[in-house]
Enzyme design. Structure first.
Site, PDB file in Angstrom:
ATOM      1  N   ASN A 226       1.554  16.724   4.784  1.00  0.00           N
ATOM      2  CA  ASN A 226       2.846  16.075   4.559  1.00  0.00           C
ATOM      3  C   ASN A 226       3.631  15.832   5.848  1.00  0.00           C
ATOM      4  OD1 ASN A 226       5.458  15.611   2.810  1.00  0.00           O
ATOM      5  ND2 ASN A 226       5.978  17.178   4.311  1.00  0.00           N
TER       6      ASN A 226
ATOM      7  N   ILE B 179      12.940   7.822  -0.688  1.00  0.00           N
ATOM      8  CA  ILE B 179      13.329   9.147  -1.146  1.00  0.00           C
ATOM      9  C   ILE B 179      14.387   9.664  -0.157  1.00  0.00           C
ATOM     10  CG2 ILE B 179      12.484  11.446  -1.802  1.00  0.00           C
ATOM     11  CD1 ILE B 179      10.887   9.227  -3.212  1.00  0.00           C
TER      12      ILE B 179
ATOM     13  N   VAL C 246       1.058  20.076  14.059  1.00  0.00           N
ATOM     14  CA  VAL C 246      -0.193  19.419  13.637  1.00  0.00           C
ATOM     15  C   VAL C 246      -0.884  18.685  14.792  1.00  0.00           C
ATOM     16  CG1 VAL C 246       0.471  19.191  11.208  1.00  0.00           C
ATOM     17  CG2 VAL C 246       0.983  17.322  12.799  1.00  0.00           C
TER      18      VAL C 246
ATOM     19  N   SER D 152       2.690   6.116   2.798  1.00  0.00           N
ATOM     20  CA  SER D 152       4.048   5.602   2.594  1.00  0.00           C
ATOM     21  C   SER D 152       3.962   4.205   2.019  1.00  0.00           C
ATOM     22  CB  SER D 152       4.796   5.537   3.923  1.00  0.00           C
ATOM     23  OG  SER D 152       6.009   4.828   3.761  1.00  0.00           O
TER      24      SER D 152
ATOM     25  N   TYR E 139       5.420   3.295  12.716  1.00  0.00           N
ATOM     26  CA  TYR E 139       5.338   4.146  11.522  1.00  0.00           C
ATOM     27  C   TYR E 139       4.374   3.550  10.501  1.00  0.00           C
ATOM     28  CZ  TYR E 139       6.926   6.684   7.362  1.00  0.00           C
ATOM     29  OH  TYR E 139       6.985   7.454   6.212  1.00  0.00           O
ATOM     30  N   ALA E 140       4.545   2.259  10.216  1.00  0.00           N
ATOM     31  CA  ALA E 140       3.719   1.612   9.190  1.00  0.00           C
ATOM     32  C   ALA E 140       2.245   1.625   9.580  1.00  0.00           C
ATOM     33  CB  ALA E 140       4.201   0.182   8.967  1.00  0.00           C
TER      34      ALA E 140
ATOM     35  N   SER F  47       0.766   3.856  11.437  1.00  0.00           N
ATOM     36  CA  SER F  47       0.240   5.222  11.277  1.00  0.00           C
ATOM     37  C   SER F  47      -0.050   5.501   9.808  1.00  0.00           C
ATOM     38  CB  SER F  47       1.225   6.259  11.840  1.00  0.00           C
ATOM     39  OG  SER F  47       2.373   6.385  11.014  1.00  0.00           O
ATOM     40  N   LYS F  48       0.820   5.030   8.917  1.00  0.00           N
ATOM     41  CA  LYS F  48       0.640   5.311   7.484  1.00  0.00           C
ATOM     42  C   LYS F  48      -0.480   4.449   6.880  1.00  0.00           C
ATOM     43  CE  LYS F  48       3.689   8.564   7.052  1.00  0.00           C
ATOM     44  NZ  LYS F  48       3.300   9.927   6.698  1.00  0.00           N
TER      45      LYS F  48
END
Ligand code: NAD
Length: 247
Positions: A91, A189, A65, A143, A156-157, A159-160
């Site tokens: 995803n 998950i 991507v 997320s 990560y946070a 980016s989300k």
């Protein structure tokens, strides 16, 4: 009331394993011609075999991507082969991190490049197709981390959280073409990304205690939400982020 996705065409990114694989298999089980993309060729081969075994329709492409040229090739091939493209599920994702004081620039860049810029690039490639059709569904992976801060998750946070706001802005741009844009926000998950269920018992208990339903979510529960968002039942829902986090 039934979900009817029969004959739709979808691209699911990062669908070689984990939640994406489950989304691809669930869409395909509902009669969606499902195009699976991923960077991992072995996993693409495995899901190809699974599609053949189950008699599902679709195809598989290696596609990073981060590579806009390759994304355009794949989108063109999909439209040429199937004539239309109804659903895009962004995803693909990575999770890496550490506290900001010691966070490596490369780790920051990797999270932002794949999770946020990758989503942007996929959308940019499908927008002309969906505008021509005057219909489309774009469904992005955000997320729970975009809402609730946790130690060491800044890259990560961020980016989300970016994906979540990108979704709202894009929904506003594409509404006039009958294209909806939403995102799903999974909580915990168990997948190869996080290995929640394999962590020490004490840590598992502590994490489970933070969940209203006191159990891990399943990949299928995320896939069910994606199917709903892709379906006609969700045609008046756009620009929103829906939690699938057990509360
Ligand atoms: P996973 O690591 O099991 O799967 C991610 C997939 O993305 C892999 O198949 C990987 O090969 C692919 N991928 C990675 N980089 C790519 C790239 N550059 N181009 C194309 N594909 C690439 O992760 P998962 O747990 O199944 O997560 C799926 C999505 O859900 C991710 O966006 C993740 O951030 C999000 N999410 C997961 C959880 C969770 O608890 N598992 C929670 C919140 C959000």
């Amino acid at each position: 009331m039934q979900i009817d996705l029969n004959g739709k065409v979808a691209i699911v990114t990062g669908a070689g394993r984990g939640i994406g694989r489950e989304i691809a298999l669930t869409l395909a089980s509902e009669g969606v011609v499902t195009v699976v993309t991923d960077v991992n060729e072995a996993n693409l081969e495995a899901i190809k075999n699974e599609f053949e075994r189950l008699g599902y329709q679709g195809s598989q492409y290696r596609c990073d991507v981060r590579d806009f040229h390759r994304i355009q090739e794949v989108v063109e091939a999909v439209v040429q082969t199937y004539g239309h493209l109804d659903i895009l599920v962004n995803n693909a994702g990575v999770a890496g991190g550490g506290p900001v004081s010691s966070l490596q620039e490369e780790v920051w860049d990797l999270n932002l490049d794949i999770n946020l810029k990758g989503t942007f690039q996929m959308c940019k490639a499908v927008i002309p197709v969906m505008k021509r059709q005057k219909s489309g569904r774009i469904i992005n992976a955000a997320s729970f981390a975009a809402i609730v801060p946790s130690y060491g998750s800044a890259a990560y946070a961020s980016s989300k959280a970016g994906v979540s706001q990108f979704t709202r802005v894009l929904a506003g741009e594409l509404g006039p073409w009958n294209i909806t844009v939403n995102c799903y926000a999974p909580g915990m998950i168990p997948t190869e990304m996080n290995h929640f269920a394999e962590r020490p018992e004490k840590e598992q208990e502590r994490l489970l205690d933070t969940l209203t339903l006191r159990r891990w979510g399943s990949k299928r529960e995320v896939a069910n939400l994606v199917c709903f968002l892709a379906s006609d039942l969700a045609e008046y829902i756009t620009g929103t982020m829906i939690d699938v986090s057990g509360g």
